[in-house]
Design a protein around this motif. Structure first.
Motif, PDB file in Angstrom:
ATOM      1  N   TYR A  26       0.837  -1.196   0.000  1.00  0.00           N
ATOM      2  CA  TYR A  26       0.000   0.000   0.000  1.00  0.00           C
ATOM      3  C   TYR A  26       0.877   1.254   0.000  1.00  0.00           C
ATOM      4  CZ  TYR A  26      -3.287  -3.564   1.704  1.00  0.00           C
ATOM      5  OH  TYR A  26      -4.042  -4.703   1.864  1.00  0.00           O
ATOM      6  N   ARG A  27       1.971   1.225   0.752  1.00  0.00           N
ATOM      7  CA  ARG A  27       2.882   2.380   0.757  1.00  0.00           C
ATOM      8  C   ARG A  27       3.525   2.570  -0.614  1.00  0.00           C
ATOM      9  NH1 ARG A  27       4.247   0.064   5.854  1.00  0.00           N
ATOM     10  NH2 ARG A  27       6.106  -0.908   4.948  1.00  0.00           N
ATOM     11  N   ALA A  32       0.975   3.977  -3.056  1.00  0.00           N
ATOM     12  CA  ALA A  32       0.768   5.405  -2.810  1.00  0.00           C
ATOM     13  C   ALA A  32       1.903   6.234  -3.401  1.00  0.00           C
ATOM     14  CB  ALA A  32       0.652   5.667  -1.309  1.00  0.00           C
ATOM     15  N   ALA A  33       3.110   5.652  -3.436  1.00  0.00           N
ATOM     16  CA  ALA A  33       4.267   6.331  -4.025  1.00  0.00           C
ATOM     17  C   ALA A  33       4.336   6.122  -5.532  1.00  0.00           C
ATOM     18  CB  ALA A  33       5.550   5.824  -3.371  1.00  0.00           C
ATOM     19  N   ARG A  34       3.343   5.448  -6.090  1.00  0.00           N
ATOM     20  CA  ARG A  34       3.251   5.163  -7.525  1.00  0.00           C
ATOM     21  C   ARG A  34       4.460   4.369  -8.036  1.00  0.00           C
ATOM     22  NH1 ARG A  34      -0.696   7.888 -10.944  1.00  0.00           N
ATOM     23  NH2 ARG A  34      -2.200   8.922  -9.582  1.00  0.00           N
ATOM     24  N   PHE A  71      -4.859  10.493  -6.408  1.00  0.00           N
ATOM     25  CA  PHE A  71      -3.903  10.015  -5.421  1.00  0.00           C
ATOM     26  C   PHE A  71      -4.607   9.117  -4.403  1.00  0.00           C
ATOM     27  CE2 PHE A  71      -2.031  10.575  -1.157  1.00  0.00           C
ATOM     28  CZ  PHE A  71      -0.803   9.975  -1.392  1.00  0.00           C
ATOM     29  N   TRP A  72      -3.996   7.973  -4.147  1.00  0.00           N
ATOM     30  CA  TRP A  72      -4.460   7.057  -3.105  1.00  0.00           C
ATOM     31  C   TRP A  72      -3.374   6.983  -2.041  1.00  0.00           C
ATOM     32  CZ3 TRP A  72      -9.083   4.176  -3.002  1.00  0.00           C
ATOM     33  CH2 TRP A  72      -9.873   4.272  -4.157  1.00  0.00           C
ATOM     34  N   GLY A  73      -3.653   7.537  -0.874  1.00  0.00           N
ATOM     35  CA  GLY A  73      -2.713   7.442   0.233  1.00  0.00           C
ATOM     36  C   GLY A  73      -2.783   6.079   0.892  1.00  0.00           C
ATOM     37  N   PRO A  74      -1.775   5.727   1.699  1.00  0.00           N
ATOM     38  CA  PRO A  74      -1.793   4.428   2.370  1.00  0.00           C
ATOM     39  C   PRO A  74      -3.043   4.198   3.209  1.00  0.00           C
ATOM     40  CG  PRO A  74       0.388   5.416   2.542  1.00  0.00           C
ATOM     41  CD  PRO A  74      -0.518   6.464   1.956  1.00  0.00           C
ATOM     42  N   GLU A  83      -6.062   5.528   2.706  1.00  0.00           N
ATOM     43  CA  GLU A  83      -7.188   5.297   1.803  1.00  0.00           C
ATOM     44  C   GLU A  83      -7.144   3.888   1.213  1.00  0.00           C
ATOM     45  OE1 GLU A  83      -8.281   9.324  -0.452  1.00  0.00           O
ATOM     46  OE2 GLU A  83      -6.141   8.874  -0.498  1.00  0.00           O
ATOM     47  N   LEU A  84      -5.937   3.428   0.899  1.00  0.00           N
ATOM     48  CA  LEU A  84      -5.789   2.080   0.353  1.00  0.00           C
ATOM     49  C   LEU A  84      -6.167   1.040   1.392  1.00  0.00           C
ATOM     50  CD1 LEU A  84      -2.465   2.605  -1.586  1.00  0.00           C
ATOM     51  CD2 LEU A  84      -4.647   1.949  -2.608  1.00  0.00           C
ATOM     52  N   VAL A 120      -7.993  -1.012  -6.701  1.00  0.00           N
ATOM     53  CA  VAL A 120      -8.086   0.388  -7.106  1.00  0.00           C
ATOM     54  C   VAL A 120      -8.674   0.480  -8.510  1.00  0.00           C
ATOM     55  CG1 VAL A 120      -6.755   2.446  -7.707  1.00  0.00           C
ATOM     56  CG2 VAL A 120      -6.213   1.186  -5.622  1.00  0.00           C
TER      57      VAL A 120
END
Length: 271
Positions: free
Chosen positions: A31-32, A35-37, A50-53, A55-56, A234
């Motif tokens: 997930y991290r 979030a960092a793509r 953007f999906w932050g950790p 939110e994921l 996602v």
């Protein structure tokens, strides 16, 4: 006929759902990275936002049943078997729809050691129903960046299911192939199908980059995903992936046979 209750019991008994073999540490790390793509975790998905950790984690709790508590950071992860069954029903509906239309289909896996039999059973049934099971770009080389550097693999098909294997050593048509997350193989296959004048698949079935890569290009795509594969969920949330089925994707290959029977029965393709 395999009932939903019987499949639920099987999922829990072999740890495809319930407490699974995938660790909480691996899931949170994915997930991290998502979030960092990090492209190793995006596996072909280009998120709209953007999906932050956090939110994921919330999304994976909703779609898979993992704990939504960010303070839970270690131990085995969890998949809710009810969510697996509901997603398998939606998966089967799309398989059945493709069969009724006689639609061309493309199947591919990045987990040939585990999931080849599951997809092979679907390919056999879809072919028997009149669908063309596509095998574009067979033998084509695909350059994939791995943690070991740039590696060249060969695209191959076993029982109508695409996979990649080392270019030398294994003879064509043999199992098992290489574990692969990359979307490059499906992009190569779809480009080859287009260059040949078609047909193009109306449904792509698989996992990892096969689903995400095809879905991102606008093809209907469905597949299986573990708790450390947020990209498929996602993609499903953003409408790029049609169905993502939460399930441990690394148990013994024979344990997936009941899933094949269940899907084919629900799709009215049992033989």
């Amino acid at each position: 006929m395999l009932t939903a209750d019987a499949l639920r019991a099987h999922l829990l008994a072999v740890r495809m759902a319930g407490e699974v073999g995938t660790s909480r540490e691996d899931s949170l790390r994915s997930y991290r990275l998502f979030a960092a793509r990090d492209p190793r975790v995006l596996i072909g998905i280009d998120p709209e936002r953007f999906w932050g950790p956090g939110e994921l984690l919330a999304l994976m709790a909703e779609r898979c049943g993992v704990s939504a508590d960010p303070r839970h950071t270690s131990g085995p992860d969890v998949i809710d078997p009810g969510r697996t069954l509901a997603a398998l029903d939606a998966f089967a509906e799309r398989v059945g729809s493709a069969a009724r239309r006689g639609a061309p289909v493309l199947l591919g896996t990045g987990h040939p050691h585990r999931l080849l039999g599951f997809y092979g059973g679907l390919a056999d049934a879809l072919s028997a129903a009149g669908c063309e099971v596509l095998t574009p770009a067979q033998g084509r080389c695909v350059d994939i960046l791995t943690r070991f550097g740039l590696r060249t693999y060969r695209l191959d098909y076993v029982r109508g299911v695409a996979l990649v294997r080392e270019p030398e050593g294994e003879r064509p048509g043999c199992e098992p192939g290489v574990h692969c997350h990359s979307p490059l193989p499906v992009r190569v296959a779809l480009a080859a199908a287009a260059d040949a004048g078609g047909p193009l698949p109306e449904l792509v079935i698989g996992d990892h980059g096969w689903v995400c890569g095809a879905g991102q290009l606008g093809f209907e795509a469905i597949g299986l995903a573990d708790t450390d594969d947020p990209a498929l969920f996602v993609g499903e949330a953003e409408g790029v992936v049609s169905v993502a089925v939460p399930v441990d994707d690394a148990v013994r290959s024979s344990y997936y046979s009941p899933l094949t029977r269940y899907v084919l029965n629900r799709a009215c393709l049992s033989q």
